[in-house]
Scaffold this motif. Sequence first.
Motif, PDB file in Angstrom:
ATOM      1  N   LYS A  83      34.708  31.271 -23.088  1.00 52.84           N
ATOM      2  CA  LYS A  83      33.125  31.597 -22.996  1.00 52.84           C
ATOM      3  C   LYS A  83      32.670  29.962 -23.972  1.00 52.84           C
ATOM      4  N   LYS A  84      32.568  28.667 -23.402  1.00 49.46           N
ATOM      5  CA  LYS A  84      32.231  27.872 -24.084  1.00 49.46           C
ATOM      6  C   LYS A  84      31.109  27.992 -24.148  1.00 49.46           C
ATOM      7  N   ILE A  85      30.276  27.519 -25.244  1.00 49.51           N
ATOM      8  CA  ILE A  85      28.759  27.509 -25.926  1.00 49.51           C
ATOM      9  C   ILE A  85      28.600  25.984 -26.198  1.00 49.51           C
ATOM     10  N   VAL A  86      28.302  25.031 -25.063  1.00 57.23           N
ATOM     11  CA  VAL A  86      27.915  23.348 -25.974  1.00 57.23           C
ATOM     12  C   VAL A  86      26.979  22.688 -26.304  1.00 57.23           C
ATOM     13  N   CYS A  87      27.315  21.486 -27.387  1.00 57.00           N
ATOM     14  CA  CYS A  87      26.458  21.801 -27.917  1.00 57.00           C
ATOM     15  C   CYS A  87      26.652  19.979 -28.333  1.00 57.00           C
ATOM     16  N   ASP A  88      25.145  19.114 -28.526  1.00 57.72           N
ATOM     17  CA  ASP A  88      25.613  17.987 -28.151  1.00 57.72           C
ATOM     18  C   ASP A  88      25.840  16.967 -29.473  1.00 57.72           C
ATOM     19  N   ASP A  89      26.776  17.905 -30.289  1.00 59.99           N
ATOM     20  CA  ASP A  89      26.830  17.317 -31.271  1.00 59.99           C
ATOM     21  C   ASP A  89      27.184  18.145 -32.751  1.00 59.99           C
ATOM     22  N   ASP A  90      28.725  17.597 -33.340  1.00 58.04           N
ATOM     23  CA  ASP A  90      29.408  19.060 -34.393  1.00 58.04           C
ATOM     24  C   ASP A  90      28.302  19.244 -35.720  1.00 58.04           C
ATOM     25  N   LYS A  91      27.159  18.433 -36.092  1.00 63.22           N
ATOM     26  CA  LYS A  91      26.044  19.327 -37.097  1.00 63.22           C
ATOM     27  C   LYS A  91      25.394  20.351 -35.508  1.00 63.22           C
ATOM     28  N   ALA A  92      24.781  19.896 -34.483  1.00 65.30           N
ATOM     29  CA  ALA A  92      24.682  21.318 -34.266  1.00 65.30           C
ATOM     30  C   ALA A  92      25.860  22.965 -33.845  1.00 65.30           C
TER      31      ALA A  92
END
Length: 169
Positions: free
Chosen positions: A76-85
């Motif tokens: 289950k992948k939770i997708v973020c916009d960038d590494d900081k997120a």
Amino acid sequence: MEKGNVELLLTPRRTPEREKFMYYPSEPIHIEKTVLIVPKGSSIKITKLDDLKYKKVGVVGGYSYDPEFDNHPDIKKIVCDDDKALVKIFAYKRVSVTAGVDEGAMRYLFKQAGIEIEVAYVFSGIPSYIAFSKKAAGGRGKIFAEKFGEALRILKEEGGVKKIESKYF
């Protein structure tokens, strides 16, 4: 680099195509590791990707981590916009595992956030270099690459690289 407008490039990967117009030192500047990160002291152990079945794993949209991981149907992948997120959702315990395409960069971001982590799984390690143009600097790129490689080797042997890294990671 190819036209000689730039003298050096930070952290390119070495490829036969690039070797046509870049000199590479004998020593890589670092090994860029794609990793899975867990909280320090976590009971989560990852020896194979199936160990992630049904766990929430933070990833950055558009990044490729590893073909098997990227296409695994039960993670289950939770997708973020960038590494900081990624760091934020990890801090708020919205995920128990985070993927990172560059271990060093991830360690830096987590350290800045005051979060202790450990690497639970390493997908791959690819050398990154400081490369020198074959055309720029009056054709002295080969000499620069040789001298830089030798100086970096000595710095690594004497522990200087580890000392510098410890300040940031």
